[in-house]
Design a protein around this motif. Structure first.
Motif, PDB file in Angstrom:
ATOM      1  N   GLY A 155      19.706  -5.365   2.804  1.00 27.24           N
ATOM      2  CA  GLY A 155      18.919  -5.463   1.468  1.00 27.24           C
ATOM      3  C   GLY A 155      17.731  -4.492   1.634  1.00 27.24           C
ATOM      4  N   LEU A 156      16.870  -4.759   0.698  1.00 30.85           N
ATOM      5  CA  LEU A 156      15.895  -4.011   0.336  1.00 30.85           C
ATOM      6  C   LEU A 156      14.585  -4.141   1.483  1.00 30.85           C
ATOM      7  CD1 LEU A 156      14.561  -2.328  -1.654  1.00 30.85           C
ATOM      8  CD2 LEU A 156      13.592  -4.279  -2.751  1.00 30.85           C
ATOM      9  N   TRP A 157      14.413  -5.432   2.237  1.00 25.50           N
ATOM     10  CA  TRP A 157      13.673  -5.559   3.260  1.00 25.50           C
ATOM     11  C   TRP A 157      14.058  -4.637   4.445  1.00 25.50           C
ATOM     12  CZ3 TRP A 157       9.850  -9.613   4.235  1.00 25.50           C
ATOM     13  CH2 TRP A 157       9.255  -9.764   5.567  1.00 25.50           C
ATOM     14  N   GLY A 158      15.451  -4.719   4.728  1.00 27.40           N
ATOM     15  CA  GLY A 158      15.775  -3.564   5.830  1.00 27.40           C
ATOM     16  C   GLY A 158      15.612  -2.384   5.536  1.00 27.40           C
ATOM     17  N   ILE A 159      15.965  -2.115   4.173  1.00 28.70           N
ATOM     18  CA  ILE A 159      15.850  -0.517   3.807  1.00 28.70           C
ATOM     19  C   ILE A 159      14.231  -0.051   4.094  1.00 28.70           C
ATOM     20  CG2 ILE A 159      15.688   0.973   1.717  1.00 28.70           C
ATOM     21  CD1 ILE A 159      18.050  -0.517   0.664  1.00 28.70           C
ATOM     22  N   ILE A 160      13.251  -1.182   3.765  1.00 26.09           N
ATOM     23  CA  ILE A 160      11.843  -0.727   4.054  1.00 26.09           C
ATOM     24  C   ILE A 160      11.594  -0.537   5.513  1.00 26.09           C
ATOM     25  CG2 ILE A 160       9.463  -0.802   3.242  1.00 26.09           C
ATOM     26  CD1 ILE A 160      10.557  -2.635   0.899  1.00 26.09           C
ATOM     27  N   GLN A 161      12.165  -1.386   6.121  1.00 26.43           N
ATOM     28  CA  GLN A 161      11.684  -1.744   7.809  1.00 26.43           C
ATOM     29  C   GLN A 161      12.279  -0.590   8.491  1.00 26.43           C
ATOM     30  OE1 GLN A 161      13.952  -4.152   9.877  1.00 26.43           O
ATOM     31  NE2 GLN A 161      12.466  -4.577  11.446  1.00 26.43           N
ATOM     32  N   SER A 162      13.683  -0.182   8.405  1.00 24.33           N
ATOM     33  CA  SER A 162      14.186   0.842   9.037  1.00 24.33           C
ATOM     34  C   SER A 162      13.515   2.092   8.417  1.00 24.33           C
ATOM     35  CB  SER A 162      15.606   0.748   8.757  1.00 24.33           C
ATOM     36  OG  SER A 162      16.077   1.062   7.469  1.00 24.33           O
ATOM     37  N   GLY A 163      13.087   2.240   7.272  1.00 28.22           N
ATOM     38  CA  GLY A 163      12.717   3.658   6.974  1.00 28.22           C
ATOM     39  C   GLY A 163      11.454   3.763   7.739  1.00 28.22           C
ATOM     40  N   LEU A 164      10.471   2.834   7.830  1.00 22.95           N
ATOM     41  CA  LEU A 164       9.253   3.039   8.317  1.00 22.95           C
ATOM     42  C   LEU A 164       9.301   3.455   9.802  1.00 22.95           C
ATOM     43  CD1 LEU A 164       7.040   0.281   6.731  1.00 22.95           C
ATOM     44  CD2 LEU A 164       6.909   2.760   6.170  1.00 22.95           C
TER      45      LEU A 164
END
Length: 368
Positions: free
Chosen positions: A254-263
């Motif tokens: 989901g969105l949380w994982g997208i932001i975390q992995s991106g950073l």
């Protein structure tokens, strides 16, 4: 009977012993006396006291402390992080400035055959296409020849039988099978994965069979978007940064994982900057994979608080319908673009926080 008179003792041995003692005493005394010969030098040599030159030691300026170095790294990292033109291919998210543009390649994926692909009238001869398929080759050989030419005896060998069926076995099993004639002719099927970048026109002239099954990725151009047009926010500086991500089937968290992995990925990858430090051009910092987990006290971690805030304020743009959404639970692969706004100060704080953790761990390791 008259007793005989006792003879007087002789003094000779005593005298000899005394002489020996005197001689030894002389020799010992002679060894203890220093042997020195004095010479008179004319004219006499005058020995002067050495003149010691006074040297003034300038105080050395203290080196820049680690905190100042980290702040400088964070500032340089954020200043060079985003660009004004970003192409998203779905493999990795990128940072872009608010006044930048986004290019999204339009790639259509199909599992089809050569014949069916060439029959599509919407494709022109110049349309780029990447095809993947398995090429099958039949080879006449023997078990003995395979044994002689194959180093890895555990290699799986596919043999075509007389009735057309196939048998797969490790080569070592065929070698050790006493019921098989090692010199008898057999048909071995070799399969090789092929990938080709071509065009529809070139593909129509190839020797591939129209029945050949393929996986095709068709290049249908690209979509160009303006970040300003998407976010429609006049309250942000043109220098504001957005993290961009094109939603794919791999986004399971989901969105949380997208932001975390991106950073994690972008900060670990780092940036190459000249003059940032001594013998150091790559500026980067490692964010642990569990950095968003709650603290042992149950409170949210530093990164967890940031991610929660970003999920709530994210932009979810559907570039096929040109509509904006804000529901983090509704994201669709292949048609949505995630935009996460970060201020420069927020990104600097993230860099410094994990850089300080790295420095503390290094100091602790050095002490122990």
């Amino acid at each position: 009977m008259a007793k005989s008179a006792r003879s007087a003792p002789s003094l000779v041995p005593a005298i000899l012993a005394l002489i020996v003692l005197v001689g030894l005493a002389y020799l010992l005394f002679a060894d203890l006396q220093p042997s020195r010969t004095e010479h008179t030098v004319s004219p006499p040599i005058e020995i002067e006291d050495p003149q010691i030159e006074e040297v003034t030691i300038e105080p050395v300026a203290p080196s820049e402390d680690q905190q100042a170095i980290t702040e400088k790294e964070a500032e340089q990292f954020v200043d060079h992080l985003g660009s004004k033109a970003v192409t998203l291919d779905g493999k990795q998210g990128e940072f872009v400035r608010k006044d930048g543009t986004i290019v999204i390649p339009k790639v259509e994926k199909r599992d089809t055959t050569i014949g069916q692909l060439l029959a599509d009238k919407s494709l022109s001869p110049d349309t780029p296409v990447t095809i993947e398929y398995t090429e099958t080759e039949k080879q006449q050989t023997t078990i003995q020849a395979l044994d002689d030419s194959t180093e890895d005896k555990n290699t799986i060998v596919t043999i075509e039988k007389a009735d057309g069926s196939q048998q797969q076995s490790p080569l070592i099993d065929l070698i050790n099978d006493n019921n098989i004639d090692k010199n008898a002719q057999i048909t071995v099927i070799n399969k090789q994965a092929i990938q080709k970048k071509t065009t529809i026109g070139q593909l129509s002239q190839s020797e591939l069979s129209p029945k050949q099954a393929i996986h095709a990725e068709i290049d249908r151009g690209s979509i160009e978007l303006s970040v300003n047009d998407i976010v429609k926010s006049g309250g942000l500086d043109d220098n504001a940064l957005f993290y961009l991500h094109r939603v794919t089937e791999a986004d399971r968290q989901g969105l949380w994982g997208i932001i975390q992995s991106g950073l994690i990925q972008r900060f670990r990858q780092g940036l190459t900057l000249e003059g940032i430090g001594i013998n150091k051009d790559l500026v980067r910092v490692t964010i642990p994979a569990d950095a968003d987990e709650p603290l042992p006290t149950g409170l949210s971690s530093f990164l967890g608080k940031i991610l929660n805030n970003k999920v709530e304020s994210s932009y979810i743009y559907n570039y096929t319908t040109s509509t904006m959404g804000h529901n983090p639970d509704l994201i669709y692969p292949g048609q949505q673009l995630i935009l996460i706004h970060f201020s420069n100060d927020e990104l600097k704080q993230i860099y410094q926080f994990f850089a300080d953790q790295r420095n503390e761990q290094a100091q602790t390791f050095a002490i122990h």
